[in-house]
Design a protein around this motif. Structure first.
Motif, PDB file in Angstrom:
ATOM      1  N   UNK A 103      17.050  -1.662 -17.443  1.00  0.00           N
ATOM      2  CA  UNK A 103      17.182  -0.218 -17.296  1.00  0.00           C
ATOM      3  C   UNK A 103      18.128   0.311 -18.372  1.00  0.00           C
ATOM      4  N   UNK A 104      17.924   1.546 -18.765  1.00  0.00           N
ATOM      5  CA  UNK A 104      18.579   2.106 -19.950  1.00  0.00           C
ATOM      6  C   UNK A 104      20.073   2.302 -19.756  1.00  0.00           C
ATOM      7  N   UNK A 105      20.794   2.262 -20.889  1.00  0.00           N
ATOM      8  CA  UNK A 105      22.221   2.554 -20.940  1.00  0.00           C
ATOM      9  C   UNK A 105      22.437   3.961 -21.516  1.00  0.00           C
ATOM     10  N   UNK A 106      23.628   4.489 -21.289  1.00  0.00           N
ATOM     11  CA  UNK A 106      24.060   5.724 -21.949  1.00  0.00           C
ATOM     12  C   UNK A 106      25.579   5.790 -21.860  1.00  0.00           C
ATOM     13  N   UNK A 107      26.169   6.820 -22.426  1.00  0.00           N
ATOM     14  CA  UNK A 107      27.579   7.136 -22.225  1.00  0.00           C
ATOM     15  C   UNK A 107      27.660   8.282 -21.227  1.00  0.00           C
ATOM     16  N   UNK A 108      28.607   8.193 -20.300  1.00  0.00           N
ATOM     17  CA  UNK A 108      28.856   9.298 -19.380  1.00  0.00           C
ATOM     18  C   UNK A 108      29.833  10.252 -20.068  1.00  0.00           C
ATOM     19  N   UNK A 113       8.884   4.596 -17.544  1.00  0.00           N
ATOM     20  CA  UNK A 113       8.633   3.654 -16.445  1.00  0.00           C
ATOM     21  C   UNK A 113       9.936   2.975 -16.032  1.00  0.00           C
ATOM     22  N   UNK A 114      10.109   2.778 -14.734  1.00  0.00           N
ATOM     23  CA  UNK A 114      11.243   2.019 -14.220  1.00  0.00           C
ATOM     24  C   UNK A 114      12.142   2.783 -13.276  1.00  0.00           C
ATOM     25  N   UNK A 115      11.906   4.077 -13.121  1.00  0.00           N
ATOM     26  CA  UNK A 115      12.761   4.928 -12.301  1.00  0.00           C
ATOM     27  C   UNK A 115      12.496   4.698 -10.820  1.00  0.00           C
ATOM     28  N   UNK A 123      15.098   4.469 -15.968  1.00  0.00           N
ATOM     29  CA  UNK A 123      13.888   4.065 -16.684  1.00  0.00           C
ATOM     30  C   UNK A 123      14.167   2.863 -17.599  1.00  0.00           C
ATOM     31  N   UNK A 124      13.119   2.075 -17.775  1.00  0.00           N
ATOM     32  CA  UNK A 124      13.217   0.814 -18.504  1.00  0.00           C
ATOM     33  C   UNK A 124      12.414   0.825 -19.787  1.00  0.00           C
ATOM     34  N   UNK A 125      11.339   1.582 -19.811  1.00  0.00           N
ATOM     35  CA  UNK A 125      10.536   1.644 -21.040  1.00  0.00           C
ATOM     36  C   UNK A 125       9.819   2.994 -21.132  1.00  0.00           C
ATOM     37  N   UNK A 126       9.480   3.350 -22.365  1.00  0.00           N
ATOM     38  CA  UNK A 126       8.709   4.575 -22.645  1.00  0.00           C
ATOM     39  C   UNK A 126       7.458   4.125 -23.380  1.00  0.00           C
ATOM     40  N   UNK A 127       6.299   4.457 -22.876  1.00  0.00           N
ATOM     41  CA  UNK A 127       5.051   3.870 -23.356  1.00  0.00           C
ATOM     42  C   UNK A 127       3.947   4.929 -23.424  1.00  0.00           C
TER      43      UNK A 127
END
Length: 555
Positions: free
Chosen positions: A271-276, A459-461, A445-449
């Motif tokens: 699953x995706x990372x980001x900065x808060x 996908x992955x939410x 989400x884990x991937x964008x396709x």
């Protein structure tokens, strides 16, 4: 005579320097009962509890700043049910409450103007004297207060030598060595990193990616195409190609050309990372969104198409912190999550991790700068966005940018017991609980396709509510006894991907850190492997520490 002595002294000095250049100094050695590797919130609660158990303890922190995500932007706490948060975790939130009782703590806003919005609970609970929402620097200061008050020994900016820095004998870790050459010798070790680096270097079994649903008898693990439970998907048909309708032109940035596996099957994606981000709309405290070092307009072309489709929910995830600040998280189909760009992070070298983190920072800074400056952004949204900026009084030594990226998931141990969605959803009992979780099964989400119909999709939410709080097993924070006998892992616990989506909350990490230190102390006192700690003894101590181990219906 004086000149001769001076000449001799200089000669001896150069001789010693030449020897040291040929023969490196032996590593410095430091000993303690318990060695904690990590600088997260779990590291601090574990160290404080070890001290309260009259054990010597050393924190070996790969970070300079303490507190992990709690002190790096995640101030809108994912509490779940606050009734299950006890012990040192609750003490942390009590200290937050005390901080904001002081009028001096409100330089940019009157407390009466703040309101009381929290995530699933009021931000300020006057009855329990806790506060669940806070600014990043407040959390870090509380962590530093814990260090000072307990005279904790801490070595910062010390990275574990992951190749040869774990010395083991007969299934026990004897010592760990950092890249600087420092050697830390202990009786029990606790890995409190988000990545599980010590666990992995000790050759403990672990998993990266999503398991198949069949592995642990689950429903929400593995690939989950066309499952949209948080509404962070593309609700309309968006063309994925650089030239709309032209496959030969190639895909827009951030879209994978891979076809997802069937639903419920395993893959190695994260699953995706980001900065808060901590933002503010106080002009005197606001820093305009900076243009990143690497800025490419084409990275955000997909966002323009989302706006053109009519989506305008940009400001739905600016959660309020005190002093007119925010905890700004991912929101919508194209946002701060850098989907698909973190897959190699858990196993990556330190240098490669720096590159991944830098790429995430560039992407996210670029996203904010793009929305603030590009003429294709809807004017009303752009004007609203430009009332915000980075908070000048946060992360002062890092350009007002968070110190820690949000590693939502990395390695997960495969230990003596594996937490699955069945325990989180109350379908199975949890043996030997040492704390409780209550948050939803939550995966970003884990991937964008590209869909078979030729449109872009995420996908992955996943977001499935836990019906009631659930226990977290002691056996989920210890390795198999055949692999390591003196290591506890309270963050990268033994859990399936989707169960970890509920466990991975900062209050839970604090709880498990404290419980791990209590268990470590018992293992030392009784001269047993951590797997052989007497659970009844452990339970008695945890209850004395006001930990919550069973759900009793509190709100």
């Amino acid at each position: 005579m004086k000149k001769q002595l001076t000449a001799i002294f200089i000669s001896l000095l150069f001789f010693q320097l030449s020897i040291s250049a040929v023969e490196p100094m032996k590593p410095q050695e430091f000993k303690a009962d318990i060695i904690i590797y990590g600088g997260t919130s779990a590291a601090i609660t574990a160290a404080v509890q070890a001290t309260r158990m009259k054990k010597t303890v050393i924190i070996v922190s790969p970070d300079r700043h303490l507190g992990g995500l709690s002190a790096s932007g995640l101030g809108f706490t994912d509490t779940g049910n606050k009734g299950v948060i006890g012990g040192l975790a609750r003490e942390f939130y009590h200290r937050v409450y005390l901080h904001y009782q002081d009028k001096q703590s409100w330089p940019w806003q009157q407390q009466t103007e703040y309101g009381n919005k929290g995530q699933g609970t009021p931000a300020i609970d006057g009855t329990d004297r806790t506060m669940w929402i806070f600014e990043p620097h407040v959390a870090e200061q509380i962590m530093e207060d814990f260090v000072k008050e307990n005279t904790l020994k801490i070595y910062r900016d010390e990275l574990l030598n992951r190749e040869s820095g774990v010395l083991m004998k007969n299934g026990n870790i004897l010592a760990i060595t950092t890249l600087s050459g420092k050697k830390f010798i202990g009786k029990v070790f606790i890995d409190t990193t988000y990545e599980g680096d010590l666990m992995a270097a000790a050759k403990v079994s672990y998993h990266v990616g999503r398991e198949a649903n069949t592995t642990y008898g689950e429903n929400w693990n593995g690939v989950q195409t066309l499952v949209f439970q948080h509404q962070h998907h593309f609700a309309t048909k968006i063309d994925p190609y650089k030239i709309p309708g032209d496959k030969k032109s190639g895909l827009l940035a951030g879209i994978s050309n891979e076809t997802p596996s069937p639903n419920g099957t395993a893959d190695d994606k994260l699953q995706a990372y980001c900065f808060r981000m901590c933002l503010t709309n106080v002009p005197e405290n606001r820093v305009a969104f900076p243009k990143p070092d690497r800025y490419n307009l084409l990275d955000y072309e997909l966002l323009v198409r989302v706006f053109n489709s009519g989506w305008k929910a940009l400001f739905n995830k600016y959660d309020p912190l005190p002093n007119r600040k925010t905890d700004t998280n991912n929101h919508g189909p194209f946002s701060t999550d850098y989907i698909g760009m973190n897959y190699d992070y858990p196993e990556a070298s330190y240098q490669r991790r720096k590159e991944i983190i830098a790429a995430h920072e560039n992407y996210q800074k670029g996203l904010m700068y793009f929305m603030a400056t590009d003429p294709r952004i809807p004017k009303d949204l752009q004007q609203q966005l430009n009332t915000w900026g980075l908070a000048k009084d946060e992360f002062k030594d890092n350009g007002n940018w968070p110190h820690q990226i949000y590693v939502r998931e990395a390695r997960r141990m495969i230990g003596a017991f594996v937490m699955s969605e069945n325990e989180v959803l109350g379908k199975k009992e949890v043996p030997k609980p040492i704390g409780m979780g209550s948050y939803s099964l939550d995966s970003h989400h884990t991937q964008r396709y590209v869909t078979p119909e030729g449109y872009v999709q995420n996908e992955g939410d996943i977001g499935v509510k836990a019906p009631k709080p659930y226990g977290i097993s002691y056996n989920a924070i210890v390795p198999k006894i055949t692999e390591c006998k003196n290591l506890l892992v309270p963050i990268c616990i033994s859990s399936s991907h989707i169960a970890y989506g509920s466990v991975r909350m900062e209050p839970v990490f604090m709880i498990l850190g404290e419980s791990a230190a209590t268990a470590a102390s018992l293992a030392i006192d009784n001269r047993t492997a951590v797997q052989e700690v007497n659970y009844n003894q452990l339970k008695t101590l945890l209850l004395k520490q006001k930990q919550t181990l069973n759900w009793n219906g509190k709100p």
